[in-house]
Design a protein around this motif. Structure first.
Motif, PDB file in Angstrom:
ATOM      1  N   TRP A 329     -32.146  50.942  44.193  1.00 14.01           N
ATOM      2  CA  TRP A 329     -32.552  50.511  45.599  1.00 14.01           C
ATOM      3  C   TRP A 329     -31.016  50.402  46.230  1.00 14.01           C
ATOM      4  O   TRP A 329     -31.071  50.749  47.532  1.00 14.01           O
ATOM      5  N   GLY A 330     -30.261  49.999  45.570  1.00 13.39           N
ATOM      6  CA  GLY A 330     -28.914  50.032  45.948  1.00 13.39           C
ATOM      7  C   GLY A 330     -28.374  51.420  46.498  1.00 13.39           C
ATOM      8  O   GLY A 330     -27.978  51.454  47.564  1.00 13.39           O
ATOM      9  N   VAL A 331     -28.678  52.305  45.574  1.00 12.24           N
ATOM     10  CA  VAL A 331     -28.235  53.531  45.851  1.00 12.24           C
ATOM     11  C   VAL A 331     -29.020  54.318  47.164  1.00 12.24           C
ATOM     12  O   VAL A 331     -28.507  54.740  48.097  1.00 12.24           O
ATOM     13  N   LEU A 333     -30.018  52.518  49.634  1.00 15.28           N
ATOM     14  CA  LEU A 333     -29.517  51.707  50.992  1.00 15.28           C
ATOM     15  C   LEU A 333     -28.219  52.478  51.363  1.00 15.28           C
ATOM     16  O   LEU A 333     -28.012  52.688  52.479  1.00 15.28           O
ATOM     17  N   ILE A 334     -27.140  52.692  50.405  1.00 19.00           N
ATOM     18  CA  ILE A 334     -26.259  53.536  50.574  1.00 19.00           C
ATOM     19  C   ILE A 334     -26.603  54.894  51.327  1.00 19.00           C
ATOM     20  O   ILE A 334     -25.943  55.311  52.309  1.00 19.00           O
ATOM     21  N   GLN A 337     -27.779  54.582  54.929  1.00 18.34           N
ATOM     22  CA  GLN A 337     -26.788  54.226  55.895  1.00 18.34           C
ATOM     23  C   GLN A 337     -25.932  55.446  55.948  1.00 18.34           C
ATOM     24  O   GLN A 337     -25.493  55.767  57.195  1.00 18.34           O
ATOM     25  N   ALA A 338     -25.343  56.272  54.981  1.00 14.51           N
ATOM     26  CA  ALA A 338     -24.709  57.448  55.084  1.00 14.51           C
ATOM     27  C   ALA A 338     -25.240  58.263  55.879  1.00 14.51           C
ATOM     28  O   ALA A 338     -24.565  59.017  56.711  1.00 14.51           O
ATOM     29  N   VAL A 341     -24.875  57.150  59.382  1.00 16.90           N
ATOM     30  CA  VAL A 341     -23.900  57.313  60.282  1.00 16.90           C
ATOM     31  C   VAL A 341     -23.572  58.802  60.375  1.00 16.90           C
ATOM     32  O   VAL A 341     -22.661  59.067  61.352  1.00 16.90           O
TER      33      VAL A 341
END
Lengths: 522, 385
Positions: A329-331, A333-334, A337-338, A341
Motif C-alpha cells: 500500500w505504501g508503494v 501511495l508513492i 504521487q509520482a 507529479v
C-alpha cells in the motif's frame, strides 16, 4: 407592425402548403428531367434577396421557396447572409439552412452522417422533409440508417393534422418499436383523451397511440435487460483481467498486492506514452495502430515494474501477508504521487478509429466496439492463462509450488524464480488491463483505486488457486453491480454487494473454489 | 511468528514509570505552559499548539484500540476509520443541533439541510438534542456495529488477509454512504461550523483547554483499560491467538469469542477518539473515515511499535505531528513520506520505534542479529496459507 400582417400570413401559409403538397410531384419531375427543369436562377436569387426583407410576408415566401427548391449549393450564400444579418433574419434563415444541410447529408457517403441527418430532420418537425426521408429510405442500403429514416418520417407524420395519417404513423412507429417516439405518442394519447366528449376519430387515435406505446415499452424493457447484461459482462471482464493477476499471485505466494491497481495505472500510462510517441515520430496514417503496439508494451512495462517490486520489497515479506499488504500500500501511495507529479492530474487516450462506434444488433440495443474489444481481450487472457498454467511445463511448476512449496523445492523447482516470474506475469496482466481501460475512461493517477477494492472482493469470493473461482466471482460481482445499479443506485448497490459477500463467506469462508489440502490452516 | 516476543508481560515492565511521567507532563505541565508564561516566552505553548496536540492525543486513544487488536491479537483491521467516524458523527450531530439559530441561514435546521431543502429534522437526528445521548451513541454505535460485523466475520472464521480486505471494503462502503446527500449526514462537506458544547463556546481557549484535559484523562483511562486487558488472562489468550490460533483452538478455547471481544473494545475506543476529536477540530467529513485514513491509523501503530501500548500512542502522536509539519510546508511530499513510512516500517523496523529503541538500548549485537535474521529468512510455506 405591418397592418397587412394577417393577410400576409395567410399568403405565406398557402405557399407553404402548396409547396408541401406539390413537393413529391415536383421532385420526381426534377429527377426525370434533370437540371434543365431547375427553376430559373433568378427566382432563387430573388428569394435570397427577399430573405433580408423587412416585409414578413415576402420573407416567409422566400423561406418557403428556398426550402422547396433549394439545394446544398445555396448553403455558402445562406451562411454568409446569416453571419451579416440581424436577429430576426437569422431566425428566419436557420430552419432553411438546417433543412437543406440535412437534406444534402441524407445522400452522404458516410452512414453515420446519413443517420444523424435523418434524426435531425425528424427533430426539426417540418413536414416538408417527409418525402425526402421516404425517398432516401427507399434507396438506403444500411438497415439501421433506413430504420432511422423511416422512424423520422413517421415522427413527422405523427404531427400531421389528419387523424388517419396520425393513426397510420402511430401504428407504424409501434411496429418500429421506436423509443424516440414515446414522448410524442404519450402526448398524443393524453391530448386525444382530454376533454369530456371524444369523437370517434379521437378514440381511434388514442387506441392506436396506446397500442403503439405498449408495444414500444415491452420492447424497451427487453432491450434494457439485454443492455444491462452487456454492461455487467463488460464490467466483469475488466474486473476479471485485474483479479486474474491478483488471484494468481495471492494463490501462489499468499501475497496481497495493494499496488496492483497502480500497476494497472502504469499500463494505462504506458499506453498514453505510446500514443504520444506515435503522434510525435510516426506518420499520421500509422497513428491508428498505436494501440496494437501499446498492448504488449503496457504488459512489458508493468511486468518490469512488478519484477522490480518483487525484488526490492515483496521478496523480504514472504509468509507475512499482512505486512506485505501494508508495504505494497505504501508503494502504491508513492506510485500515485509520482504519476501525479510527473504526468499531472488528468490525461486521456484517443481511442483508435477502428474501435470507435459500435454495432447495433437490434432496435434499442447498441454495443460499442471498445467494450466488445475488452470482453474479447479478457476472454483471450483467460484462455492464455489456462494454457500457460495447465498445459505447459512452466505452469506445472507454478502449480506444484502453489500446492506444496517445500515439496516442490525438494524436487528441484527453483521456487524463488517461479515466484518472481509469476509476480511479474500477474503485474503484466494488470498492465494489460490498464491498457484496455484507457478505451473507456480517462488516464489519471488514481485510476487503479477505483477498481482495487472490487477486485479484492473478487479474489476473496472466488477463492484461491482455481481459475474458475475468479471467473465466476468477477462475473457475479460485476453483473450484480450493474444489476443493482438501476434500482438501488451505484452506492447502495456496492454496499449491498459487500453485505452479500460477507453473508456468502458465512457459508464458504475460503471462497467459491478451494484447493483441498491437508493443512489445518486453510 | 512464535519468535516475536513483543507484547509479553516482561516487556511491559518499566512502562508504569513512563506512564506516570508522560501523564503528568501532558495533564499538568502542558496546560500550565499554555496559561502561565507570557506569549513571548519560549516556554509558552500557544492555544493552537495545545489544541492540535489534543487532536493527536485523541488519535492516540484510537491507536491504543488498534494496537489491542492488531499488535496483541494479530488481526489487521482496515476499517477502524468507520468506527472513528461513527463516534465523530454522533457527537458532531449533537454539536450541529446546538448551533440552533446561530447558523448562516438562521434556521434551527443544520445549514446543509437548508441547502438540500430538507424541511423537517430527520427522525434519527432528534435524539441527538440530548448531550448524554450523543455521548452514549458515540461509544455504543461503534460497539454495536462492530459486534454485528465481528460476529458475522469471526463466526465464519474469516481471518488474516481476508479479514483485512473485508474491513477495507467496509471502509469504502461507509465512505460512499456518508458522502451521499440523501442520508442527511452532510454529504461531502460533512458536519462543521460548530458553536458551543454544553453552553461553553468552542472558540474560547478555555473550552479548548478543558477539552484537552478531558482528552488526556480519557487517554489515561483508555491506557489503563488496555493494560488491564493485556495483563489479564484474556490478554494472554489474545497473544496466543496471534501466535498460533490453531493451538489455542485445540487447547479448548474459542478464539472467535476472544476476537469478537477485542474487536468490540477497540471499536469502542475508536468511537471515543472520534467523539473527542470533533469538538477540538471543529469538522468531520467523509474524507476522514475512508480507506486511506483507516490505513494511516494502522501505520501509526506500526511506526510506534505494535504490541506495546505506549508505542502505539507515541506513534499516533509522532506520525500526525510529522504530517502537520510536512503537509503545511511540503504538501507534494507528504504522500511520498507516508508511502515510504509504510515500506520502511514493514521492511526495516517491523517492531516500530519503541522496539528499535529497545534494541539499541540492549546493544548493537542484538540489532545485528536481527538484521541477519531478516536477510536470511526463508518463506514459510505453511504460514502462507
Amino acid at each position: 407592425m405591418n397592418p397587412k400582417a394577417p393577410n400576409a400570413a395567410r399568403h405565406a401559409l398557402w405557399v407553404l402548403c402548396c409547396g408541401a403538397l406539390s413537393l413529391g410531384a415536383t421532385s420526381t419531375v426534377m429527377a426525370a428531367e434533370g437540371p434543365a427543369a431547375a427553376p430559373p436562377p433568378s427566382a432563387i436569387e430573388r428569394a435570397l434577396a427577399d430573405l433580408s426583407s423587412q416585409d414578413q410576408a415576402l420573407q416567409e415566401a422566400a423561406v418557403a421557396l428556398l426550402i422547396e427548391r433549394g439545394d446544398a449549393s445555396l448553403l455558402p450564400s445562406l451562411e454568409e447572409l446569416r453571419s451579416n444579418a440581424d436577429r430576426s433574419v437569422r431566425l428566419a434563415i436557420k430552419p432553411v439552412i438546417d433543412l437543406l444541410k440535412n437534406r444534402a447529408h441524407l445522400t452522404s457517403e458516410d452512414a453515420n452522417t446519413r443517420r444523424s441527418a435523418a434524426t435531425d430532420l425528424g427533430m426539426l418537425g417540418k413536414p416538408v422533409a417527409i418525402p425526402w426521408l421516404e425517398q432516401a429510405a427507399a434507396r438506403e442500403p444500411n438497415r439501421w440508417v433506413r430504420y432511422t429514416m423511416e422512424e423520422a418520417a413517421q415522427l413527422l407524420k405523427l404531427a400531421a393534422d389528419d387523424p388517419a395519417t396520425k393513426i397510420a404513423a402511430a401504428t407504424k412507429l409501434g411496429e418500429l418499436r421506436s423509443q424516440n417516439a414515446l414522448p410524442m405518442l404519450k402526448e398524443l394519447l393524453s391530448g386525444s383523451l382530454a376533454g369530456s366528449e371524444q369523437s370517434d376519430q379521437q378514440k381511434a387515435v388514442a387506441r392506436a397511440a396506446s397500442g403503439a406505446i405498449e408495444r414500444i415499452e415491452v420492447w424497451a424493457s427487453w432491450s434494457g435487460a439485454i443492455e444491462t447484461i452487456f454492461r455487467g459482462i463488460s464490467l466483469s471482464s475488466i474486473l476479471l483481467m485485474m483479479s486474474l493477476g491478483l488471484a494468481i499471485v495471492f494463490g501462489l505466494m499468499g501475497v496481497i498486492n495493494m499496488a496492483h491497481g497502480e500497476l494497472m495505472m502504469v499500463g494505462a500510462y504506458a499506453t498514453f506514452v505510446t500514443q504520444e510517441w506515435f503522434r510525435a515520430y510516426l506518420p499520421t496514417d500509422l497513428f491508428d495502430y498505436y494501440f496494437l503496439a501499446s498492448m504488449p508494451l503496457s504488459f512489458l512495462v508493468a511486468a518490469l515494474f512488478g519484477l522490480f517490486l518483487e525484488a526490492t520489497v515483496i521478496r523480504f515479506l514472504y509468509g507475512r501477508p499482512l505486512e506485505t499488504l501494508l508495504a505494497t500500500w505504501g508503494v502504491s501511495l508513492i506510485m500515485i504521487q509520482a504519476a501525479r507529479v510527473y504526468f499531472g492530474d488528468l490525461t486521456s487516450v484517443a481511442a483508435p478509429s477502428w474501435l470507435s462506434g459500435g454495432a447495433q444488433v437490434m432496435v434499442g440495443v447498441y454495443l460499442p466496439y471498445n467494450r466488445l474489444f475488452i470482453i474479447a481481450l479478457s476472454a483471450l487472457c483467460v484462455v492464455g492463462i489456462y494454457l500457460l498454467l495447465f498445459r505447459s511445463g512452466v505452469g506445472l511448476r507454478v502449480r506444484a509450488v502453489m500446492q506444496n512449496r517445500d515439496m516442490g523445492a525438494c524436487l528441484g523447482i527453483p521456487t524463488r524464480k517461479v515466484d518472481a516470474y509469476t509476480f511479474a506475469f500477474g503485474s503484466g496482466l494488470a498492465g494489460l488491463a490498464g491498457c484496455a481501460l484507457t478505451l473507456i475512461g480517462n488516464v489519471e493517477p488514481g485510476l487503479g483505486q477505483n477498481y482495487i477494492v472490487d477486485s479484492f472482493m473478487v479474489v476473496v469470493t472466488g477463492g484461491v488457486g482455481k481459475l474458475a473461482g475468479t471467473i465466476v466471482a468477477s462475473l457475479g460481482i460485476g453483473g450484480l453491480n450493474k444489476l443493482l445499479e438501476p434500482s438501488f443506485g451505484a452506492v447502495y448497490g456496492k454496499v449491498l454487494i459487500l453485505v452479500l459477500v460477507i453473508l456468502f463467506l458465512q457459508r464458504r469462508p475460503s471462497g467459491l473454489f478451494t484447493i483441498k489440502g491437508r493443512y489445518v490452516e486453510s | 511468528m512464535s519468535n516475536h516476543e513483543w507484547g509479553t508481560v516482561a516487556q511491559d515492565r518499566g512502562e508504569g514509570l513512563i506512564f506516570w511521567l508522560i501523564g503528568f507532563s501532558l495533564l499538568v505541565i502542558m496546560p500550565l505552559l499554555n496559561v502561565l508564561p507570557g506569549p513571548d516566552s519560549w516556554l509558552h505553548v500557544s492555544d493552537f499548539a495545545l489544541n492540535r496536540f489534543g487532536k493527536f492525543l485523541a488519535f492516540a486513544i484510537l491507536a491504543l484500540g488498534l494496537d489491542l487488536i492488531w499488535g496483541y491479537t494479530g488481526i489487521l483491521s482496515l476499517g477502524h476509520g468507520v468506527f472513528f467516524g461513527l463516534g465523530a458523527y454522533a457527537v458532531g450531530m449533537h454539536l450541529m443541533l446546538t448551533i440552533g439559530t446561530e447558523s448562516v441561514y438562521g434556521s434551527t435546521l443544520p445549514d446543509f439541510m437548508v441547502w438540500n431543502q430538507v424541511k423537517e429534522l430527520p427522525f434519527f437526528w432528534k435524539p441527538f438534542y440530548s448531550f448524554w445521548f450523543a455521548i452514549a451513541a458515540a461509544i455504543l454505535l461503534p460497539t454495536l456495529f462492530a459486534a454485528i460485523f465481528g460476529f458475522l466475520a469471526f463466526r465464519s472464521r474469516i481471518k488474516g488477509v481476508y479479514f483485512a480486505i473485508i474491513t477495507q471494503a467496509l471502509a469504502l462502503s461507509a465512505w460512499l454512504v456518508f458522502n451521499r446527500n440523501e442520508t442527511n449526514l452532510g454529504g461531502t462537506n460533512g458536519l462543521t461550523d460548530f458553536k458551543q458544547v454544553l453552553g461553553f463556546r468552542l472558540s474560547d481557549p478555555g473550552t479548548q483547554r478543558g477539552l484537552y484535559v478531558l482528552t488526556v484523562l480519557s487517554l489515561g483511562a483508555a491506557y489503563l483499560l488496555c493494560r488491564w486487558i493485556t495483563r489479564s488472562r484474556t490478554g494472554r489468550v489474545l497473544v496466543a491467538i496471534r501466535d498460533s490460533e490453531q493451538r489455542v483452538l485445540f487447547s479448548g478455547y474459542s478464539p472467535g469469542n476472544y476476537k469478537l471481544f477485542v474487536f468490540v473494545v477497540s471499536a469502542a475506543l475508536a468511537g471515543l477518539a472520534g467523539a473527542l476529536y470533533v469538538p477540538q477540530v471543529g469538522i468531520i467529513t467523509p474524507a476522514q473515515i475512508g480507506v486511506l485514513p483507516s490505513l494511516e491509523m494502522v501505520i501509526w501503530v506500526a511506526v510506534g511499535g505494535r504490541g506495546t501500548l505506549i508505542g502505539a500512542a507515541l506513534g499516533a502522536v509522532g506520525v500526525n505531528w510529522a504530517r502537520s509539519i510536512l503537509t503545511s510546508s511540503f504538501p507534494d511530499l507528504w504522500p511520498f513520506f507516508l508511502g515510504g513510512l509504510f515500506v520502511a516500517v514493514v521492511l526495516l523496523f517491523p517492531e516500530g520505534c519503541l522496539g528499535l529503541a529497545r534494541r539499541l538500548n540492549s546493544g548493537w549485537h542484538a540489532g545485528l542479529r536481527f538484521r541477519k535474521k531478516l536477510a536470511t529468512s526463508e518463506p514459510e510455506g505453511q504460514e502462507v496459507r
